[in-house]
Each structure stands twice: as structure tokens, then as C-alpha cells.
Design an enzyme around this catalytic site. Structure first.
Site, short mmCIF file in Angstrom:
data_model
loop_
_atom_site.label_atom_id
_atom_site.label_comp_id
_atom_site.label_asym_id
_atom_site.label_seq_id
_atom_site.Cartn_x
_atom_site.Cartn_y
_atom_site.Cartn_z
N LYS A 1 -1.33 -1.10 -4.21
CA LYS A 1 -2.36 -0.06 -4.10
C LYS A 1 -1.59 1.26 -4.17
CE LYS A 1 -6.09 1.76 -1.16
NZ LYS A 1 -5.77 3.18 -1.21
N TYR B 1 0.86 -1.18 0.00
CA TYR B 1 0.00 0.00 0.00
C TYR B 1 0.90 1.23 0.00
CZ TYR B 1 -3.77 3.12 1.71
OH TYR B 1 -4.69 4.14 1.87
#
Length: 286
Positions: free
Chosen positions: A150, A120
Site C-alpha cells: 500500500k 503499508y
């Protein structure tokens, strides 16, 4: 207090009203890093349970400042049957280079050796500015379960280099800056994870369909209108608390207050944001 009782209604709303069938749990909008260990586990369990046979993927964010805590959350996510896990870079004592960051990520991923792993990347909040292009070089050797990123940053050059250099790996690049999604799709992003898809998921799906046709003019209309709303609310002051307020008035599901240090959206914000959203005429006529 967290309110587990609304999650079934939340899942049904996402699927039936927004055509959203994949969720990212305990991330930024969900205030995952403001929750305690047990709360994060309870939320993960409830989303996996309520999403069974309804959602395609439930990815659990298990990042934490404490490595042992992150590892325990990874083990827990694996045990409850999560579709994937994601980890944010630690952001108090920060990794200063690729090797330090990969070492941390590898120690978490190895605790869930059968679960797809996502990094992330959100440098505006973490302050960790290790280029993802650099991070991905040889990452499968260190983290065999590595599945993708992400990517919540506006650096489309970095994203483009990641996509260009890793075509053979079939990594998933999920873009996280909602107002720039169409730009990311144009350079090869595979999908998106973002807060607006809670209440504009159906409109974003129509944009994705238009892009795939391809009908770029129609796709741009949807992106411009999403941007028009976000530009309006950002000028009013827009963050997680305000996102909760928008989701509450759009869905009718009480999202509750944020946890300190965040404070509730003002009534003035709610009135203005609702009026703005109601005033937008979308290309599908709704």
C-alpha cells in the site's frame, strides 16, 4: 467508543452505492493506531463478519509500535479469516535501513503464515523513508507471504522502479494518494486504497473504467474533478476528522467524532465542503 452497529450499513453502502468491494480496516482513516488492542480486534471481526459474501477482500492493518501486539493482531486476523494483513513501519523507534524494517515485518508476517502480507508505506506520517524499491529486493525469501505494497507516498519514481523491477513477482501495488491515482495507474499501479473512495468510489471506478478502455481524456476529467474537491478542502484544513464529516453527509451514516488529539470538523467546514461537492458536475451527469 467504537460503534460496531453501523458496520453492516457501511458495508451495504459501499457495495450498493459506491461499487466498492474491498476494504482496508484499522488504517489511517479508521484511526487504527488511536484504538486499543481490543477495539482493533472487535472492528476486524465485525468487518470480516459483515463483509462475508458481500466483500471480495477484507485486509486488516495490524501494525503497531509494539512487536508482540502487532504479532497478536496478525494471529487474530488469520484466525477470523481476513483476506490479508498489512503492517506500517514502527514510527517512534524507527527502523533506519532496509534490514531493520524487513526484520520487523518478517516477525509479524510469520505469525500468519497462510495470509497474504502487505507493507503499508506512508513516510509522510511514519518518517520512515526506506525506499520501497530497495525493500522489495529479495523480500520473498524473507517473507514468503509477501503480496504487495500500500504505497501512500507521492514519490512516483520509487513506485515506478518497484513496478518495473518486480514484474515477474506479480506483486500488487495499491496506490494511496487519491489525487494522484491516475498518474500511478499510468506507470502500472494495480489499484488503490484511499479515504475518498468511501464517498467517491463510484466516480473513481468510472475513472478506472475510462483508463482501461483507454479513454484518457475522460479519465483525466474524473481525476481533475476529484482533485478540485480535494484542493478546496485541503485549503480549509482537511484530515481524518474532516473525512469523517464528509462521509457522514454523503452517506447518511454517522461516522462519529474522531479520537483525541484529533478534534471534530467545524460546522463551517461541513457547510463549505458540502456546497463544493454538490456543485461539481461529473462526466456521468450525476
Amino acid at each position: 467508543q467504537i460503534n460496531l452497529s453501523v458496520i453492516r450499513q457501511y458495508v451495504d453502502y459501499l457495495v450498493s452505492e459506491q461499487n466498492v468491494k474491498n476494504v482496508f480496516v484499522n488504517g489511517t482513516t479508521g484511526e487504527g493506531l488511536s484504538l486499543n488492542f481490543q477495539e482493533r480486534k472487535q472492528l476486524a471481526e465485525e468487518w470480516v463478519c459483515q463483509g462475508k459474501d458481500k466483500l471480495d477482500h477484507v485486509i486488516i492493518h495490524v501494525g503497531a509500535l509494539s512487536l508482540p501486539e502487532s504479532q497478536e493482531l496478525a494471529r487474530h486476523a488469520a484466525a477470523i479469516g481476513a483476506s490479508g494483513i498489512a503492517v506500517i513501519a514502527p514510527f517512534f523507534f524507527k527502523p533506519t535501513n532496509k534490514d531493520e524494517l524487513i526484520a520487523f515485518l518478517q516477525q509479524v508476517a510469520s505469525e500468519a503464515p497462510a495470509v497474504p502480507f502487505y507493507y503499508y508505506h506512508i513516510p509522510p506520517l511514519t518518517g520512515v523513508k526506506v525506499c520501497v524499491e530497495e525493500l522489495l529486493d529479495g523480500i520473498k525469501e524473507r517473507i514468503p507471504t509477501f503480496q504487495g505494497v500500500k504505497f501512500s507516498d507521492t514519490d512516483l519514481l520509487d513506485l515506478a522502479q518497484c513496478i518495473n523491477k518486480n514484474e515477474r513477482e506479480q506483486f500488487a501495488f495499491l496506490y494511496g494518494v487519491d489525487e494522484q491515482l491516475l498518474s500511478a495507474l499510468a506507470i502500472g499501479a494495480d489499484g488503490a486504497v484511499g479515504s475518498t473512495y468511501n464517498y467517491l468510489g463510484q466516480k473513481t471506478n468510472l475513472m478506472l473504467q475510462a483508463f482501461a478502455k483507454p479513454d484518457l481524456a475522460l479519465a483525466r476529467k474524473y481525476q481533475f474533478l476529484t482533485g478540485e474537491f480535494l484542493n478546496f478542502v485541503i485549503k480549509l484544513g482537511f484530515g481524518v476528522a474532516q473525512t469523517k464529516a464528509v462521509m457522514t453527509f454523503v452517506s447518511g451514516i454517522p461516522m462519529g467524532p474522531p479520537r483525541l488529539p484529533l478534534v471534530d470538523a467545524s460546522e463551517d467546514f461541513i457547510v463549505k465542503a458540502k456546497a463544493k461537492l454538490d456543485s461539481i458536475v461529473w462526466p456521468d451527469g450525476n
